[in-house]
Design an enzyme around this catalytic site. Structure first.
Site, PDB file in Angstrom:
ATOM      1  N   ARG A 143       0.827  -1.208   0.000  1.00 28.64           N
ATOM      2  CA  ARG A 143       0.000   0.000   0.000  1.00 28.64           C
ATOM      3  C   ARG A 143       0.859   1.255   0.000  1.00 28.64           C
ATOM      4  NH1 ARG A 143      -5.390   1.282   3.636  1.00 28.64           N
ATOM      5  NH2 ARG A 143      -6.298   2.680   2.080  1.00 28.64           N
ATOM      6  N   THR A 210      -4.231  -5.839   1.126  1.00 29.79           N
ATOM      7  CA  THR A 210      -3.110  -4.943   1.400  1.00 29.79           C
ATOM      8  C   THR A 210      -3.178  -4.516   2.855  1.00 29.79           C
ATOM      9  OG1 THR A 210      -1.880  -3.052   0.522  1.00 29.79           O
ATOM     10  CG2 THR A 210      -4.243  -2.734   0.862  1.00 29.79           C
ATOM     11  N   CYS A 211      -2.175  -3.785   3.301  1.00 30.65           N
ATOM     12  CA  CYS A 211      -2.131  -3.326   4.681  1.00 30.65           C
ATOM     13  C   CYS A 211      -3.028  -2.106   4.875  1.00 30.65           C
ATOM     14  CB  CYS A 211      -0.702  -2.964   5.083  1.00 30.65           C
ATOM     15  SG  CYS A 211       0.434  -4.359   5.095  1.00 30.65           S
ATOM     16  N   THR A 212      -3.438  -1.885   6.097  1.00 29.65           N
ATOM     17  CA  THR A 212      -4.237  -0.716   6.451  1.00 29.65           C
ATOM     18  C   THR A 212      -4.022  -0.411   7.924  1.00 29.65           C
ATOM     19  OG1 THR A 212      -6.431   0.280   6.109  1.00 29.65           O
ATOM     20  CG2 THR A 212      -6.410  -1.891   7.119  1.00 29.65           C
ATOM     21  N   TYR A 219      -3.048  -3.703  10.230  1.00 30.59           N
ATOM     22  CA  TYR A 219      -4.160  -4.574   9.882  1.00 30.59           C
ATOM     23  C   TYR A 219      -4.111  -4.894   8.390  1.00 30.59           C
ATOM     24  CZ  TYR A 219      -5.798  -2.801  14.380  1.00 30.59           C
ATOM     25  OH  TYR A 219      -5.881  -2.450  15.705  1.00 30.59           O
TER      26      TYR A 219
END
Length: 244
Positions: A143, A210-212, A219
Site C-alpha cells: 500500500r 493490502t495493509c491498512t 491490519y
C-alpha cells in the site's frame, strides 16, 4: 593597572543541565534527520526502483506475448503452470484511475512484492488461476512504498469492475464486497471460499489484499469479487467494454 584583553576573558561556565539539554537537542535533531531519510528511502526511493523493475518486467511480458506461440494448443486448454516469480498477466481496475495496470506475478514474498507488482498467494492457500474451474485468485500488493500498487484499494466499491489480462483471455470480475479491516493473520479472507465474504460455496473469485491504515501494517483489508465473464483476446488486444 593592567587591562584584561577580551580574548583572555573566560566564557561563562554552563550549568550541567544546560549541557545535557543541548546534547539531547542535538541527538533529537540527528534522529529526526535520520528518520526523514528513512521515510524518503522507504517511500520515494523504493517506489522509484519498483516502478523501474515493474516497467521492465511488464515490457518483457508483453513482448513475449507478441511472439508466435510455439504450438497452437486446443482452444479449451489451460496455460502451462506458473512457478514462483513468473509473470501471469495484468490487473486493471478502472475505478482506481484511467490506465491503472498492475503486473501480476506468482508469490507474495518480500523480494517479489518489492518489484512493484501484485503477487498471487502460494500459502497458506494456493491461489487458483483465473482460468481454473473454481477457486480464489488471491493477490497482495504494497500500500505504501515498493510501488504502492494498492495504495487506493479502499476506493473500490461493490459493482466496480476488475479485469485480469492474460496472454489469451480477459477475465472480468465485479467487486461484491469489501472488508475495511481485519487482523494481519486472518488467512480466511484468501481461502478458496473467502471467510466473511458474501459467498457460500465454490466459485470463480478474486481477492485483493493490502495493509491498512495507510503508512502502517497494523491490519489487513480485503476486496472480494466474482467472475462475470471471460473474453478471448484478439490480435489487436482490444480490451473489454469495462476498460473502454
Amino acid at each position: 593597572m593592567a587591562t584584561e584583553h577580551p580574548a583572555e576573558r573566560r566564557a561563562p561556565r554552563r550549568h550541567p543541565l544546560q549541557v545535557a539539554i543541548g546534547a539531547l537537542g542535538d541527538l533529537l535533531f540527528t534522529l529526526g534527520v535520520l528518520l526523514a531519510l528513512l521515510v524518503v528511502h522507504s517511500l520515494w526511493w523504493t517506489n522509484l526502483t519498483a516502478d523501474r523493475h515493474a516497467d521492465l518486467s511488464a515490457a518483457r511480458l508483453r513482448q513475449s506475448w507478441s511472439a508466435p506461440a510455439p504450438a497452437a494448443p486446443p482452444t479449451d486448454a489451460a496455460p502451462p503452470p506458473f512457478g514462483p516469480g513468473d509473470a501471469v498477466g495484468f490487473l486493471h481496475a478502472p475505478a482506481l484511475g484511467a490506465g491503472y495496470q498492475v503486473l501480476i506475478k506468482v508469490g507474495t514474498d518480500g523480494e517479489t512484492l518489492a518489484d512493484g507488482v501484485a503477487g498471487a498467494y502460494t500459502a497458506p492457500y494456493h491461489s487458483a488461476m483465473p482460468w481454473e474451474a473454481s477457486g480464489n485468485f488471491a493477490l497482495a500488493a504494497h500500500r505504501d512504498g515498493h510501488g504502492a500498487r494498492f495504495h487506493d484499494l479502499d476506493r473500490l466499491r461493490p459493482g466496480d469492475p476488475l479485469v485480469v489480462e492474460t496472454r489469451d483471455h480477459w477475465y472480468v470480475y465485479h467487486v461484491d464486497a469489501t472488508l475495511p479491516e481485519t487482523a494481519k493473520d486472518d488467512i480466511g479472507v484468501i481461502a478458496p471460499v473467502p471467510v466473511g465474504s458474501p459467498y457460500d460455496g465454490p466459485g470463480r473469485y478474486i481477492t485483493l489484499t493490502t495493509c491498512t491504515p495507510v503508512y502502517t501494517s497494523l491490519y489487513r483489508m480485503a476486496v472480494w469479487g466474482s467472475l462475470v465473464r471471460e473474453e478471448p483476446t484478439d490480435p489487436d488486444r482490444t480490451p473489454p467494454a469495462e476498460l473502454r
